[in-house]
Design an enzyme around this catalytic site. Structure first.
Site, PDB file in Angstrom:
ATOM      1  N   VAL A  10     -44.473   8.691  13.122  1.00 42.05           N
ATOM      2  CA  VAL A  10     -44.707   8.481  14.462  1.00 42.05           C
ATOM      3  C   VAL A  10     -44.891   6.842  14.579  1.00 42.05           C
ATOM      4  CG1 VAL A  10     -46.225  10.237  14.962  1.00 42.05           C
ATOM      5  CG2 VAL A  10     -47.116   8.276  13.964  1.00 42.05           C
ATOM      6  N   SER A  11     -44.603   6.427  15.691  1.00 44.51           N
ATOM      7  CA  SER A  11     -44.122   5.010  16.049  1.00 44.51           C
ATOM      8  C   SER A  11     -45.148   4.130  15.886  1.00 44.51           C
ATOM      9  CB  SER A  11     -43.601   4.785  17.494  1.00 44.51           C
ATOM     10  OG  SER A  11     -42.093   5.620  17.464  1.00 44.51           O
ATOM     11  N   SER A  12     -46.587   4.552  15.971  1.00 42.77           N
ATOM     12  CA  SER A  12     -47.521   3.588  15.979  1.00 42.77           C
ATOM     13  C   SER A  12     -49.013   4.324  15.454  1.00 42.77           C
ATOM     14  CB  SER A  12     -48.149   2.850  17.617  1.00 42.77           C
ATOM     15  OG  SER A  12     -48.156   4.023  18.495  1.00 42.77           O
TER      16      SER A  12
END
Length: 200
Positions: A10-12
């Site tokens: 996931v990106s963050s």
């Protein structure tokens, strides 16, 4: 004996990986072999991904939910795919794209089709990343044109600023003393002093 792995990204840190974990349910992936990174897909400098690749050996199998979970940089996705399938000689299954299943079509035609699909999807992933950046830049420019201010609000001049500024300019007090009297950092006082000089 071949091992089975699952990779999730996931990106963050505030994004939820639950959807990708759910996609692995029903697959023979041991929980200890699921590796999760919570960071951008712009490159492959990710701790869990690197740890997983080090553990992998010939004939192991890797599941990923979609190609953009692997990464978002077109050239780097292709390079990692080559490393995994050609050098490490593992199989990869992309759940959202059945054509990207290296266990099928080990002949020349199967490999050819898989490579074409991979290149198209990798390009789409990076193109979407570029479009997102462009939309963000356009949104910021439009907001600025409407007068929206970005960043922290400016610290107002204190009531005694003019008096303290003149004392500092006349060398009655030091820069540090002037900043302390205005209850602000030296750099903030100095910046406000420069603006004050331009105004008056």
């Amino acid at each position: 004996m071949a091992n089975i792995y699952g990779y999730i990204r996931v990106s963050s840190r505030d994004q939820n990986e639950g959807r990708q974990i759910t996609a692995f349910q029903g697959l023979p992936v041991p929980s200890k072999n699921i590796f999760i990174d919570k960071q951008s897909g712009k490159n492959f400098d990710r701790p869990s991904y690197k740890r997983m690749v080090r553990k992998m050996k010939k004939d192991d199998l890797l599941y990923i939910k979609s190609i953009d979970r692997l990464g978002r940089n077109y050239e780097e996705i292709l390079e990692q795919w080559r490393i995994l399938t050609k050098e490490k000689r593992i199989d990869i299954v992309v759940l959202d794209m059945p054509l990207l299943d290296t266990r099928r079509g080990k002949d020349l035609m199967g490999t050819f089709l898989s490579d074409i699909v991979l290149q198209v999807l990798s390009f789409v992933a990076e193109n979407e990343r570029t479009n997102i950046r462009q939309r963000q830049a356009e949104g910021i420019a439009a907001a600025k044109a409407r007068g929206v201010k970005f960043g922290r609000p400016a610290i107002p001049y204190p009531d005694n600023f003019q008096e303290i500024y003149h004392d500092w300019r006349k060398k009655k007090i030091t820069l540090q003393q002037a900043a302390d009297a205005c209850r602000m950092p030296v750099s903030t006082f100095y910046g406000k002093a420069r603006k004050y000089e331009n105004i008056f």
